[in-house]
Design a protein around this motif. Structure first.
Motif, PDB file in Angstrom:
ATOM      1  N   SER A 103       0.822  -1.208   0.000  1.00  0.00           N
ATOM      2  CA  SER A 103       0.000   0.000   0.000  1.00  0.00           C
ATOM      3  C   SER A 103       0.860   1.264   0.000  1.00  0.00           C
ATOM      4  CB  SER A 103      -0.932   0.007   1.215  1.00  0.00           C
ATOM      5  OG  SER A 103      -1.861  -1.049   1.141  1.00  0.00           O
ATOM      6  N   VAL A 104       1.989   1.219   0.709  1.00  0.00           N
ATOM      7  CA  VAL A 104       2.899   2.371   0.721  1.00  0.00           C
ATOM      8  C   VAL A 104       3.432   2.628  -0.682  1.00  0.00           C
ATOM      9  CG1 VAL A 104       5.139   3.188   1.533  1.00  0.00           C
ATOM     10  CG2 VAL A 104       3.550   2.122   3.141  1.00  0.00           C
ATOM     11  N   ILE A 105       3.838   1.565  -1.373  1.00  0.00           N
ATOM     12  CA  ILE A 105       4.387   1.722  -2.722  1.00  0.00           C
ATOM     13  C   ILE A 105       3.303   2.199  -3.689  1.00  0.00           C
ATOM     14  CG2 ILE A 105       5.414   0.481  -4.671  1.00  0.00           C
ATOM     15  CD1 ILE A 105       6.769  -1.346  -2.595  1.00  0.00           C
ATOM     16  N   THR A 106       2.111   1.637  -3.595  1.00  0.00           N
ATOM     17  CA  THR A 106       1.016   2.042  -4.477  1.00  0.00           C
ATOM     18  C   THR A 106       0.659   3.503  -4.257  1.00  0.00           C
ATOM     19  OG1 THR A 106       0.126  -0.210  -4.443  1.00  0.00           O
ATOM     20  CG2 THR A 106      -1.355   1.528  -5.157  1.00  0.00           C
ATOM     21  N   CYS A 107       0.567   3.887  -3.001  1.00  0.00           N
ATOM     22  CA  CYS A 107       0.211   5.275  -2.671  1.00  0.00           C
ATOM     23  C   CYS A 107       1.233   6.246  -3.229  1.00  0.00           C
ATOM     24  CB  CYS A 107       0.102   5.414  -1.159  1.00  0.00           C
ATOM     25  SG  CYS A 107      -0.216   7.093  -0.579  1.00  0.00           S
ATOM     26  N   ALA A 108       2.506   5.851  -3.238  1.00  0.00           N
ATOM     27  CA  ALA A 108       3.580   6.748  -3.679  1.00  0.00           C
ATOM     28  C   ALA A 108       3.909   6.597  -5.155  1.00  0.00           C
ATOM     29  CB  ALA A 108       4.832   6.483  -2.849  1.00  0.00           C
ATOM     30  N   ALA A 109       3.132   5.813  -5.902  1.00  0.00           N
ATOM     31  CA  ALA A 109       3.452   5.496  -7.298  1.00  0.00           C
ATOM     32  C   ALA A 109       3.684   6.751  -8.138  1.00  0.00           C
ATOM     33  CB  ALA A 109       2.342   4.653  -7.905  1.00  0.00           C
ATOM     34  N   GLN A 110       4.823   6.773  -8.817  1.00  0.00           N
ATOM     35  CA  GLN A 110       5.163   7.902  -9.678  1.00  0.00           C
ATOM     36  C   GLN A 110       4.902   7.609 -11.157  1.00  0.00           C
ATOM     37  OE1 GLN A 110       6.407  10.933  -8.267  1.00  0.00           O
ATOM     38  NE2 GLN A 110       5.605   9.772  -6.507  1.00  0.00           N
ATOM     39  N   ASN A 111       4.717   6.346 -11.476  1.00  0.00           N
ATOM     40  CA  ASN A 111       4.468   5.958 -12.863  1.00  0.00           C
ATOM     41  C   ASN A 111       3.758   4.609 -12.871  1.00  0.00           C
ATOM     42  OD1 ASN A 111       6.593   3.981 -12.442  1.00  0.00           O
ATOM     43  ND2 ASN A 111       8.048   5.665 -12.794  1.00  0.00           N
ATOM     44  N   ILE A 112       3.436   4.125 -14.067  1.00  0.00           N
ATOM     45  CA  ILE A 112       2.689   2.883 -14.191  1.00  0.00           C
ATOM     46  C   ILE A 112       3.487   1.702 -13.648  1.00  0.00           C
ATOM     47  CG2 ILE A 112       1.768   1.234 -15.880  1.00  0.00           C
ATOM     48  CD1 ILE A 112       0.805   3.630 -17.526  1.00  0.00           C
TER      49      ILE A 112
END
Length: 529
Positions: A103-112
């Motif tokens: 969830s942390v990575i998804t929330c911080a997603a900068q690109n696809i």
């Protein structure tokens, strides 16, 4: 020893693991049609205005959506090993921690690419929890309540879908990327609750028995089933049956996934795996992921589209309740048969309406997957049939597809068997999540025909091959396939097996072990000399 022995409390905490799956479904379905998402992840020439944002291409969007299911497939397979080594409860707690990372990575997603990685990690967590929560509850629950308690996982999924949809809808009003980052960040909350909520709960008594922790096994049975009395008839009967089963299993080789393909196991393996495969091929999760595409084809836009889509999530929650209340009386076969028939009916009606009353959408449409359009009264009929489809799934295949597989397998293989069945669910979830957006583009309304045919096939398969397991202890279910204790189940066709709820309730009250004192579950005709 843990302090929490109420089976309803144990189940209520454990099924939060199912809620994680629900959160993930609607966090995507509610967001993929918003301007914030479409503009941030837009592919192609730079848009001149927000109205020109088309988001990811259909095949890329399919990959984004399916990435969670791909991670879940792997997580479900791995969960079999985790569960056998560390225990049912601990494996679910590990899944909760992994969800927080994803969830942390998804929330911080900068690109696809980063979004896909976060969803794969989230999926790995969901695979672990969705496979082992039913096993954990099945090994703790008494026979007369097992169905409703395992089925609560599906109810938690529906609650997760609905709650996350409204969170995503509300956060979409925030300008810019924060519109979807807020929703994806809030996904961590149920995982935190699950991790800490599991701490005071007991481990599965059957797993403890496999590890030769017999005192702990008896203590858990006493806590959960005996109300503190270790001499309770039902506790003593359950304890003796677990001992007998463990002694039998010790005479067998160590368990691997290949064990599930042996002649004495292949029949139930195929039934468990296909229960999960068919639950995906109903098309229900397609409705959950891409409902905004479907209703967009029916002419709904913006807030009207989002509110209409949310109604099906409410229906999903409400219509799961009857199954939780009565699935142990209904059994497993009848809901599966009725659900398959009615889902097939609504899908064929929708296909007919779209084919006869609809037309191809304009080439310059905002979302390429919305390749068909229908308007007027026929569009309202499409929406109504979609709601009826969701209602038909919610009280049948939704909960029963989670209840049924853990009941089929003996203790020594249950963790891996349910992991294999659940991994099949996620493999097909992945395939369908990736397939549907291009399918809407290429075969349009015929997508409905495809899923309707699947529903017809599953009706036939269930009728001839799926035996009834409701009303039996997990050890007695073994008798359907291996005929222990001389009870003649073998050779009885699946369509002649039946529910025995009254017998299960009597068993819990009296702890009787003598089968002659109770009505038999099913006996084959005696051999004639």
């Amino acid at each position: 020893m843990s302090l929490a022995g109420n089976i309803y409390l144990i189940s209520a905490v454990a099924v939060i693991g199912g809620g994680l799956f629900g959160f993930d479904i609607s966090s995507m379905s509610a967001i993929i049609g918003t301007k914030n998402y479409l503009c941030y992840f837009h592919q192609g020439p730079a848009p001149l205005t927000e109205d020109d944002c088309k988001g990811p291409k259909p095949d890329v969007q399919g990959g984004i959506t399916a990435s969670m299911a791909g991670g879940s497939w792997l997580g479900a397979l791995v969960s079999g090993f985790l569960s056998d080594i560390f225990g049912r409860k601990t494996s679910i707690m590990i899944g909760a921690l992994i969800w927080i990372v994803g969830s942390v990575i998804t929330c911080a997603a900068q690109n696809i690419a980063m979004l896909i990685v976060g969803r794969i990690i989230n999926g790995f967590s969901v695979g672990i929890c969705s496979a082992q929560v039913p096993v954990y509850i099945a090994e703790l629950a008494p026979p007369s309540k097992r169905g409703r308690l395992i089925g609560a996982q599906q109810w938690a999924i529906t609650w997760g879908i609905m709650i996350m949809f409204y969170i995503s809808y509300g956060s979409s009003k925030v300008e810019g990327p924060a519109g979807f980052r807020i929703a994806w960040g809030l996904q961590m909350i149920p995982a935190i609750l699950l991790f800490f909520g599991l701490m005071p709960l007991p481990e599965s008594p059957r797993w403890l028995a496999r590890k030769d922790r017999w005192e702990d096994c008896l203590a858990v049975l006493t806590l959960v089933h005996g109300k503190g009395d270790p001499n309770s008839p039902f506790v003593q009967r359950e304890y003796e049956e677990i001992k007998e089963m463990c002694e039998f299993e010790r005479r067998n080789a160590d368990v691997t996934y290949l064990e599930l393909l042996k002649p004495n196991m292949i029949n139930r393996t195929h039934v468990g795996v296909f229960t999960q495969i068919w639950s995906q091929l109903t098309g229900m999760n397609v409705m959950m992921y891409y409902i905004t595409y479907v209703f967009g084809m029916a002419g709904l836009t913006e807030d009207t589209l989002m509110i209409s889509s949310s109604i099906q999530y409410v229906i999903n929650v409400v219509m799961t309740v009857p199954a939780l209340l009565w699935v142990d009386r209904w059994g497993r076969r009848m809901p599966l048969l009725i659900g398959a028939f009615f889902m097939m009916l609504w899908l064929f009606i929708n296909a007919g309406l779209l084919a006869s009353k609809g037309s191809p959408a304009p080439e310059n449409r905002p979302i390429e997957a919305q390749s068909w359009e229908i308007s007027g009264p026929p569009s309202k009929a499409v929406i109504a049939c979609t709601y009826l489809f969701v209602a038909s799934f919610a009280c049948t295949w939704g909960p029963v597809s989670w209840i049924y597989p853990p009941e089929l397998f003996p203790l020594r293989v249950r963790g891996k068997a349910v992991a294999l069945a659940t991994s099949s669910n996620w493999a097909f979830n992945f395939a369908l999540g990736y397939f549907v957006p291009p399918a809407f583009v290429n075969i349009q309304w015929k997508t409905y025909i495809l899923f309707a045919v699947f529903c017809a096939a599953m009706f036939i398969h269930v009728f001839f091959m799926f035996p009834e397991t409701s009303g039996k202890t997990l050890e007695e279910v073994e008798g359907i396939f291996t005929d222990p204790d001389g009870i003649k189940y073998i050779g009885v066709p699946a369509w002649k097996t039946r529910v025995d709820f009254r017998r299960a309730a009597l068993l819990e009250q009296t702890g009787l072990k003598d089968e002659e004192k109770m009505e038999p579950v099913h006996e084959a005709p005696a051999n004639k000399e």
